[in-house]
Design an enzyme around this catalytic site. Structure first.
Site, PDB file in Angstrom:
ATOM      1  N   ARG A   1       0.325  -1.177   0.069  1.00  0.00           N
ATOM      2  CA  ARG A   1      -0.387   0.425  -0.428  1.00  0.00           C
ATOM      3  C   ARG A   1       1.018   0.976   0.061  1.00  0.00           C
ATOM      4  NH1 ARG A   1      -3.983   0.024   4.791  1.00  0.00           N
ATOM      5  NH2 ARG A   1      -1.920  -1.825   5.772  1.00  0.00           N
TER       6      ARG A   1
ATOM      7  N   ASN B   1      -6.154  -2.722   1.845  1.00  0.00           N
ATOM      8  CA  ASN B   1      -6.640  -4.101   1.835  1.00  0.00           C
ATOM      9  C   ASN B   1      -8.087  -4.219   2.536  1.00  0.00           C
ATOM     10  OD1 ASN B   1      -3.576  -4.121   1.336  1.00  0.00           O
ATOM     11  ND2 ASN B   1      -3.145  -4.740   3.964  1.00  0.00           N
TER      12      ASN B   1
END
EC number: 6.2.-.-
Length: 756
Positions: free
Chosen positions: A18, A36
């Site tokens: 990320r 996520n």
């Protein structure tokens, strides 16, 4: 509001994915968010500019973080009515939904963290739990999904202000590193005897070094279990460890501080030693110059690994010499995982204990590999490789659970075309290993939110693993499929190589259930991923005493003499004088506790005994066979071409009525006037030539272009090389990513169940 949605699947959680996306999006001035969830990573862009999006997608796939792997990208044009207005690109909180992403294996300490570890000006100087998103524990500390700190054993260690700031900063390499910690807020180490704490923190490390130099044995808590450590250059210390572990000859793994302690390594060996998996790598003895011969007596290889966690880096750099680093377990027991068990079960093995207070939630033994003549060879698959996902070439739509075998047990979850094979669990004859198997089955199903629809087991009715699978199927009211042991061996290699056609398979091992309850161990099969046909192999020979024959080679020697050699009694009188061989011969003749088996493994044991190179009682599986291979490699014949050898070697193993003719073999081998090394090589050459001839004949008859080698005996490099050289006109395949022994069986069971 128009935009683009990207669904990313693969190893994309807990690997710095990320923040990597965040940095790329800001680089190309894209607006939106990333988060996520149970299916992987979801990226949303608001009205992205086409060129910027194109550059983003290119970099996304070509500049991944070290531990990340993308297996699928789904791009969708979207229109959102209620999406918040974005002035920037942000990272959203994780969502705990149904999981369709991979859990990442534990990863060796990365170069940046090693630099922090030894930098006096860094706040993590000499802190033995340093990690970041590119390294550190993953699988061994997880208890649920998604991979967030609250779902790991790090939940017991609240962040200090500095660690929390790193954790929340997308530009920091410790952003969302779940095990992130420092000396102020994280786990710590201490040294103790069985009764009292001696020292803590860095003093504990320094005192451990002093004790090891003095020849003491220390139990050290690692990432996936405990190790027993001692000075690998101290014969007395190594011998003491062997005596305490009741491990007279089984090789011990060592850990070296750096590559500088090794010589003449190939580039592939260096690459694997330094990989994030950091496995034990089998190296030729001469490449490990400093250690005593007691590390691996009678063998020509030593298992070597580099430090894979910060505590090991600190310890090895301080002592600056090789250490034995072997699994901390009493003989026949699984390695211990927690501090209390270490004192309880290692009291007769260790002098001292180097503990830490970060719980190990999942056991992960050290993986074991070799850089062989035909590529990577995996002998034990665990830490660093598990639970990596394997994509299979199957149209399977079910959730299949395959339970594996009783020895070297692993199990496999197959969901669609994605297979996850568990870590090495071990020999289920041990009650604690059985308990570990059952606990791991439950845990994997929980972590992966996996509900089996079909269960596959070994066809052996006496296996604990098979009973476990059947009981689970009964409890869940699920269908069950029994798979023949050797079909699963061949199918495992086929699954790894994405084969979906008929192959000729040579499956050689110690024992496995075959057709009509016949015990097999040396078969030639026509196989695909659904069915098999027996074509031939070794003849069945008595297994006198049943399981005793696996540890007492003289029993197999006598059984082969009695069945194949005319003057066997005279030879038995000379070679079995220390045993009551007449009584055993009568038992064989009458079939008393002497089931018949076509076992290549037991044939190796018989030859080793005939050459007088095996101990009276084997102390570890494959001991006689490994020593026999080492002896064979000392023969001058091993350096000659197959054509030259065939001209001068009288020892043969021809085919007679679809079986290898052991009568002819034993007569020619016993009459061969040669050194022990030459006779050991002659056996390997005859066995390889016989099976190669059989495979060739059957491949031509059944129009197969591919020949598959599997079974634990195929880890014998000399035998495998001779077979492959003999079948050079075919595509001859063996396993690389999974063991050819029973550790790979569950994968084969799963693919067979999927096709059926």
């Amino acid at each position: 509001m128009n935009g683009v949605e990207l669904r990313i699947k693969g190893k994309v959680q807990g690997v710095g994915f990320r923040p990597f996306v965040w940095l790329l999006a800001n680089q190309y001035q894209l607006k939106g968010d990333v988060n996520n969830d149970g299916q992987g990573v979801l990226i949303r862009f608001i009205e992205p500019e086409n060129t910027a999006l194109s550059h983003f997608l290119t970099d996304l796939q070509t500049k991944l973080p070290p531990l990340a792997l993308i297996t699928e990208i789904q791009q969708t044009e979207k229109f959102w009515e209620n999406l918040p207005h974005f002035d920037e690109f942000i990272i959203r909180e994780s969502e705990n939904n149904a999981m369709d992403t991979q859990i990442v294996p534990d990863a060796a300490t990365c170069p940046a963290c090693i630099e922090d570890l030894f930098n006096p000006n860094n706040r993590r100087f000499h802190y033995p739990f340093t990690n970041c998103t590119h390294c550190g524990p993953r699988f061994t500390i997880i208890k649920a999904i998604p991979y967030d700190r609250k779902n790991t054993s790090m939940v017991s260690f609240p962040f200090c202000a500095d660690c929390e700031q790193e954790y929340k900063n997308p530009a920091d390499r410790r952003f969302h590193a779940q095990p992130n910690a420092c000396a102020d807020c994280g786990p710590h180490i201490w040294l103790q005897t069985a009764f009292e704490t001696l020292s803590t923190h860095e003093n504990a490390l320094n005192q451990t070094v002093d004790l090891l130099i003095l020849g003491k044995i220390v139990a050290i808590k690692g990432v996936g279990g405990f190790h027993l450590a001692c000075d690998a250059t101290n014969s007395a210390s190594v011998q003491l460890l062997r005596e305490r572990k009741h491990r007279p000859t089984k090789p011990l793994a060592i850990m070296v501080p750096s590559l500088e302690h090794l010589i003449d390594l190939s580039q592939e060996e260096i690459k694997i030693l330094k990989s994030t998996a950091a496995p034990i790598v089998l190296l030729k003895k001469y490449k490990v110059p400093a250690v005593v011969d007691l590390i691996a007596p009678h063998l020509n290889e030593i298992g070597v690994m580099l430090p894979s966690n910060p505590l090991q880096h600190l310890l090895l750099r301080a002592i600056n010499k090789p250490l034995v680093m072997t699994s901390a377990n009493p003989s026949g027991q699984p390695p211990v995982l927690d501090n209390q068990s270490a004192v309880q079960f290692l009291g007769n093995l260790a002098d001292y204990y180097l503990y830490h207070n970060r719980d190990i939630l999942q056991r992960a033994d050290d993986s074991l590999v070799r850089v062989a003549f035909d590529g990577l060879e995996t002998l034990r698959r665990a830490r660093g490789y598990v639970p990596d996902e394997t994509l299979l070439a199957t149209k399977n739509k079910k959730n299949i659970l395959a339970i594996g075998s009783d020895l070297k047990n692993t199990f496999c979850l197959l969901k669609g075309n994605k297979a996850v094979v568990s870590q090495h669990i071990g020999d289920t004859s041990n009650e604690k290993v059985r308990s570990q198997l059952e606990n791991n089955l439950e845990l994997f199903q929980h972590i992966y939110q996996f509900k089996p629809e079909l269960i596959a087991v070994d066809a052996h009715q006496g296996y604990f693993s098979s009973a476990t699978g059947k009981n689970l199927a009964k409890r869940l009211n699920l269908p069950i499929i029994e798979v023949l042991h050797h079909h699963a061996h061949i199918a495992s290699v086929m699954a790894e190589h994405h084969l979906d056609e008929n192959v000729i398979g040579l499956a050689l091992d110690g024992i496995g259930m075959g057709e009509n309850n016949q015990l097999w161990g040396g078969e030639c099969l026509l196989a695909n991923r659904q069915t098999y046909q027996y074509l031939g192999g070794l003849p069945s020979v008595a297994l006198p005493g049943g399981d005793l024959a696996a540890t007492q080679p003289w029993r197999n020697w006598l059984a082969h003499l009695q069945q194949f050699v005319p003057n066997w009694q005279m030879i038995a009188t000379q070679t079995c004088a220390n045993y009551d061989w007449q009584l055993l011969a009568k038992a064989i003749e009458r079939g008393i506790n002497s089931p018949t088996i076509s076992s290549a493994g037991r044939l190796f044991d018989a030859i080793a005994y005939g050459l007088n190179i095996s101990p009276e009682k084997l102390s570890w599986e494959g001991e006689a066979a490994c020593q026999l291979e080492v002896l064979a490699m000392q023969s001058n014949l091993s350096h000659q071409s197959a054509v030259e050898i065939s001209k001068i070697l009288p020892v043969i193993m021809p085919i007679k009525e679809n079986k290898l003719d052991l009568s002819t073999f034993w007569q020619t081998w016993l009459d061969y006037p040669a050194s022990k090394a030459d006779k050991a090589f002659a056996f390997h050459f005859a066995l390889a030539s016989g099976f190669a001839q059989m495979a060739r004949q059957q491949a031509l008859q059944h129009q197969c272009k591919i020949i598959v080698l599997s079974g634990g005996v195929m880890h014998n490099q000399l035998l495998r090389k001779l077979i492959k050289e003999n079948l050079a006109e075919f595509n001859v395949l063996s396993a690389h990513q999974f063991p050819m022994g029973d550790g790979g069986l569950s994968l084969g069971q799963a693919i067979i169940a999927a096709e059926r």
